[in-house]
Every structure is written in C-alpha cells, then in structure tokens.
Enzyme design. Structure first.
Site, PDB file in Angstrom:
ATOM      1  N   GLU A 171       1.657  -0.589  -4.991  1.00  0.00           N
ATOM      2  CA  GLU A 171       0.687   0.447  -5.339  1.00  0.00           C
ATOM      3  C   GLU A 171       1.445   1.756  -5.295  1.00  0.00           C
ATOM      4  O   GLU A 171       1.755   2.264  -4.223  1.00  0.00           O
ATOM      5  CB  GLU A 171      -0.474   0.475  -4.341  1.00  0.00           C
ATOM      6  CG  GLU A 171      -1.552   1.464  -4.769  1.00  0.00           C
ATOM      7  CD  GLU A 171      -2.233   2.223  -3.632  1.00  0.00           C
ATOM      8  OE1 GLU A 171      -3.344   2.687  -3.836  1.00  0.00           O
ATOM      9  OE2 GLU A 171      -1.636   2.371  -2.541  1.00  0.00           O
ATOM     10  N   ASP A 184       0.827  -1.197   0.000  1.00  0.00           N
ATOM     11  CA  ASP A 184       0.000   0.000   0.000  1.00  0.00           C
ATOM     12  C   ASP A 184       0.871   1.261   0.000  1.00  0.00           C
ATOM     13  O   ASP A 184       1.845   1.344   0.755  1.00  0.00           O
ATOM     14  CB  ASP A 184      -0.862  -0.039   1.279  1.00  0.00           C
ATOM     15  CG  ASP A 184      -1.926   1.029   1.318  1.00  0.00           C
ATOM     16  OD1 ASP A 184      -2.835   0.975   0.481  1.00  0.00           O
ATOM     17  OD2 ASP A 184      -1.850   1.919   2.185  1.00  0.00           O
TER      18      ASP A 184
HETATM   19  C1  GLC Z   1      -4.254   3.010  -0.587  1.00  0.00           C
HETATM   20  C2  GLC Z   1      -5.473   2.137  -0.402  1.00  0.00           C
HETATM   21  C3  GLC Z   1      -6.608   2.985   0.068  1.00  0.00           C
HETATM   22  C4  GLC Z   1      -6.217   3.634   1.372  1.00  0.00           C
HETATM   23  C5  GLC Z   1      -4.905   4.391   1.257  1.00  0.00           C
HETATM   24  C6  GLC Z   1      -4.337   4.729   2.606  1.00  0.00           C
HETATM   25  O1  GLC Z   1      -4.411   3.924  -1.604  1.00  0.00           O
HETATM   26  O2  GLC Z   1      -5.756   1.465  -1.577  1.00  0.00           O
HETATM   27  O3  GLC Z   1      -7.783   2.262   0.210  1.00  0.00           O
HETATM   28  O4  GLC Z   1      -7.222   4.523   1.771  1.00  0.00           O
HETATM   29  O5  GLC Z   1      -3.929   3.628   0.617  1.00  0.00           O
HETATM   30  O6  GLC Z   1      -3.888   3.572   3.246  1.00  0.00           O
END
Ligand code: GLC
Length: 563
Positions: free
Chosen positions: A277, A213
């Site tokens: 991500e 994440d």
């Molecule tokens: C990422 C996740 C999202 C979350 C954010 C903070 O973007 O996919 O759902 O709110 O991180 O952790």
C-alpha cells in the site's frame, strides 16, 4: 474437494498471485461467532465456504492482532498473536487449514510503519530515559523552544494535528498517524530483524502473502537537524518529489528494507508474496512492485477515477505498462476499508471531488441526494470492466453484495480516529466498515448471534447474502458468475484494444483478451450497438442488439486469430 470448474492451481505455483482475485476481510465486521458483536477468526472460518463458492483465490485479512483499536486494529500491540476478542492462534491455524482444503490462500496485513503505544517496546521506551536503546526503536526527540515545549518539527499527523506527542520527561515521539501509533525507527537493525521474525512467524503458519500497510513511509530522513516540511506539509501523492527527497514519504532507502524482506520471502516454497500500500506517484510505484521488492503494489487509480472511457483507457495502458516494467502485474481496486463504498460514490454527481464526498458524508449522505439506482448500474459495469483486466483484482467485503456506504451513522457511534482528531471536520471511514448482512432476517442480519459493534441500517437485510443467492439479477450472482467465467477465460496477461481510440470519446471501451474474450463497456448515457459475438455475461439487461447506458458485456468472438 476443489470448488472450481478447472483444476485448482498447484499450491506450489509461485505465480499464483499474478492474476488472482483477492477478497479483503475486515475481521471485526465480517462474521461474529460468539455473539460479542465483534467479528472474529472462527467467524471467518465459518464463512470460507461462501468465499470459495464466490470464486476468489485468496483472502486478505486486515489486522486481527491484539490492539486497543485506536485505529481499527492498525495499531498493533503484538505482531505475533491474535486479539483475544477475535480468537486464538489455534483458531488462526484452523482457518488456514480450512482455507487450504477449500483451495483458498490466506494473506495477512503487516503494519510496519508504526506499532500501538501498548506494544511492549513502546512501553519500555516510555519507561527508559532519553537516549536509551529502548527509545532508539522509535523516534524520540527533544522539542524546540526555550524549554523544548514546541514539537521538534512542523510534521502533521495524517489524522489531523501535529505528528509529535510529548512524554512526561519532556521528549517528544513521532506518530504520522494517531498518537497511539508511534512510528518505528527503521534505521535501527533491531527493528528490521524483528519484522523479519514476524514475516517468518506467519509464513511458517501457512500464510501465502502479506499486504504491507503504509509501505512508502518506513524510511525517513532522521538526520539532525530534522527538516521542517513547510510547503510540503499537505500530503498529496502526486505532489511528492519524483526523486525520493521528501523527508518522510517514498524515500529510495525504503527499497533496501524490502530487499531484505524479499530474501525472507524467497526462503519459502512457493516464495511468499506481498502487495504494497504505497500512496506515491504512479511512476514510482514500480519500485515497490519489483521482483526484488514486495512483488506487487496497489494501484488506486481506478478507485479514484471517474467512469470515463477516455480517461480509463489511458489509465489502464499506463498501469499495464508500469506493471510490465516492474515485472509484476497490475492490481485493480474499487473499494477498501478506507474509502466510501463505490456504489455510493457512483451514485453521486460525476463531478464530485474528494472534498465533495467528505462534505456528503458530513451531511449524513443527504446532500447531494445520491441516485442509488445509477450507482448500482455503474458499480456493476465497473466490476465487469475491472474483472476483465489483466492482473489481480482486490475486492472489499460486501462489494459483492452491492453494499452502499452507511453515511448516516450516529456521531456518537463513530470510531474512526479521523473524526475526533479532525475536530469533526472529517467524518471518517466507519460507514464502509458496518458489519455484513448474511441473512435477510435475524439478529444482526446473520452477522452473529449478538449485536454489532457498529449499528447496521434497518434495511440491511435486503442486501443479505441469502437474500441474493440464487437471484440471477442480484449483485452476488453477477460476481459469482463473473469470477467463474474469469477463472475459465483468463490466460495470458495481454490486452488488445479493439476499434479506433476515438470511440472512447463516445464512452465506449472495448478490449479483448486471448481466446476471443471481449469486454465492451458503455460508459455513456446513450445506448450503443453491441458488437457481434456470444454474450457470456452482462452487467445489466441487454435490449436487442444494443448495449444500454452504463453497461458492460463480456462476449466471445469467434474470429480466427483467437482475439
Ligand atoms: C493504512 C490503512 C488505514 C490505516 C493507516 C494507518 O492506510 O489502510 O486503515 O488507518 O494505514 O495504519
């Protein structure tokens, strides 16, 4: 018993992820075993045979860790446990064991940028004085102004408002997301070590990989004096500096952290895998995907793109070239738990911008009026395009059912921190997180024996898995057949464009993979002639020798070259 036509890949195959289909489970909304209205780990286990039958290779679970749910579980209070509402570690082990027997891999979500404010370390930090070792695990600073009453910098929280919150002794702590999500200080070796332990903890339990994440956020320039962002305050991946000089995002030092993770992953056989991500410039994505780093990075370009053949042609070429440069494969994504479901996006006028989609949500999905039948048609065509591309496809739970966004949730039911933190200007992501319908009838449409933590629409039953199963025209059967064929057809990672590029201007995308597997997409409002070959699958009914508007077909061409 392997559930596939072809032999299941060896569990030791280190490259299993390169062309995998990964199914994202949002655990609280997937299946509820005990009737408390919240999906749980035994619920996931009970539905693994469905996922094996669907034909996916791996299941990625969004966070299931103890959490006060300030951000749907992305506020983790304990990285090495299961939230009691979702089960126990024993339940987790049982899920992994069942998955293994079905030939499925399990991936978990790691949230390293921030913890929950309920995490024991943050509680210790609050109880400890300024300058203490406990505070050094997070980012505490004195404020500006005469009495330190102003935040240390102008840094914004991604959910709205400032990224700093003041504690009773006057210091401020950093949270790039909600105030309940304090950012870790990754300059601190103790933080690094602790995450290595977490990665080992899950790897030892049989987890095959990790989704990382906010992978681009960990390394920050925290040298004194902290720099204001000024013009750079509004965060746009494409506008980030190309040289890693932004104080908060996509700094080069972040890769040193992942080289350490790679050493942890490589101590396992097969090596553990990770996908980043990272909302960064496409040209900088490769660094996250490198073999000395996480291994793969999400490519959200398809998700953000219009269904335009010329644009997609370029996007696909770029993504494949970038992935090749990294020694990785590309990923393809149409939906996830953070975006409006793609059936609904495609049901809106083509020129809708992200802001228009936000406005559409605020209008409870009424303005502009969605054209759902077009949305469905385009979503089916897009799915067959995506599933034919070299690399990994990441599916979001319910997309195989063709679920639309639930855009008219009552405001009182909204749980996404974006809604409150933006002062009601951004409705947030709850509309794609409504619990799944499994059965046409019954309590919460088979989600569980009780209710559902977010209300399901009255007509949810028509999308139910059991309502679609066996119906050849259904979304579910399209996905099942596509994944079955894909498993048999996927060979190498090459793609060859067929025909002159000019054809994309008329809306045609045509490419071939090894073994004569052709994909032809008609992304236009007019029919086009269907190339010769045996039709393996089509996203909609074919009429004679024509490929109707917004339709993709998979064909087998019998040419000697094998293409
Ligand atoms: C990422 C996740 C999202 C979350 C954010 C903070 O973007 O996919 O759902 O709110 O991180 O952790």
């Amino acid at each position: 018993m392997p559930h596939h036509d072809s032999p299941a890949p060896s569990p030791r195959d280190a490259d299993w992820w390169r062309q995998a289909v990964v199914y994202q489970v949002y655990p609280r909304s997937f299946a509820d075993s005990d009737g408390d209205g919240i999906g749980d780990i035994p619920g996931v286990t009970s539905r693994l045979p469905y996922l094996a039958g669907l034909g996916v290779d791996a299941v990625w679970l969004s966070p299931f860790y103890p959490s006060q749910l300030a951000d749907g579980g992305y506020d983790v209070a304990d990285y090495r446990d299961v939230d009691p509402r979702l089960g126990t570690l024993d339940d987790f082990d049982e899920m992994v064991g069942t998955a293994r027997r079905l030939g499925l891999k399990i991936m978990v979500d790691i949230v390293p940028n921030h913890s929950s404010d309920q995490h024991v370390w943050f509680q210790e930090a609050l109880a400890a004085p300024p300058g203490s070792a406990a505070r050094e695990r997070y980012v505490f600073r004195d404020g500006r102004g005469e009495d330190g009453e102003l935040p240390p910098t102008d840094w914004p929280s991604s959910f709205g408002g400032p990224a700093w919150t003041r504690v009773p002794d006057g210091q401020w702590y950093l949270h790039l997301y909600a105030p309940q999500q304090p950012d870790f200080n990754w300059d601190n070796p103790e933080v690094r070590e602790d995450f290595h332990d977490t990665l080992r903890f899950w790897s030892d339990r049989g987890v095959a990989g990790f989704r990382v994440d906010v992978a681009h956020g960990l390394a920050k320039d925290l040298r004194a004096p902290l720099r204001d962002l000024g013009e750079q305050r509004s965060y746009q991946p494409d506008a980030l500096p190309a040289d890693g000089s932004h104080p908060l995002w996509d700094r080069d030092e972040v890769h040193e952290i992942y080289r350490g993770w790679r050493r942890v992953f490589d101590a396992y056989d097969p090596p553990r895998f990770a996908v980043a991500e990272a909302w960064v410039r496409p040209s900088r994505r490769t660094a996250y995907a490198s073999a000395t780093g996480l291994g793969q990075a999400f490519n959200f370009d398809f998700l953000g793109a219009r269904l335009d053949a010329a644009g997609l042609h370029t996007l696909i070429d770029t993504a494949l070239a970038d992935a090749r440069r990294a020694g990785a494969t590309s990923t393809w994504v149409l939906s996830n738990h953070d975006v409006v479901r793609h059936v609904s996006r495609y049901a809106l006028p083509e020129d809708c911008t992200r802001q228009d989609i936000e406005a559409w949500l605020l209008a409870d999905g009424r303005e502009p009026a969605p054209d759902l039948s077009t949305g469905v048609r385009k979503a089916r065509a897009a799915a067959l395009l995506m599933l034919a591309l070299p690399g990994s496809a990441y599916l979001y739970q319910g997309e195989e059912l063709g679920l639309p966004e639930v855009a008219d949730l009552d405001r009182a039911d909204l749980r996404d921190p974006m809604w409150v933190r933006s002062g009601g200007r951004v409705k947030g992501r709850d509309g794609c997180r409504v619990p799944l319908p499994w059965t046409r009838e019954g309590t919460s449409f088979g989600f569980g024996p009780g209710g559902s933590w977010l209300p399901q629409p009255a007509d949810w039953g028509r999308y139910a898995a059991d309502a679609q199963s066996g119906d050849k025209e259904s979304f579910l059967e399209l996905y099942r057949e596509a994944l079955r064929l894909r498993r048999a057809l996927v060979a190498d990672e090459e793609l060859e464009w067929i025909g002159p590029r000019e054809r994309t201007r008329r809306g045609l995308l045509h490419f071939a993979r090894a073994g004569g597997w052709h994909t032809v997409g008609n992304l236009s409002a007019d029919p086009v002639p269907l190339p010769r070959g045996e039709v393996l699958l089509a996203s909609g009914p074919l009429t004679g020798d024509e490929l109707p508007p917004w339709t993709t077909a998979w064909l087998r061409a019998g040419s000697a070259s094998g293409r």
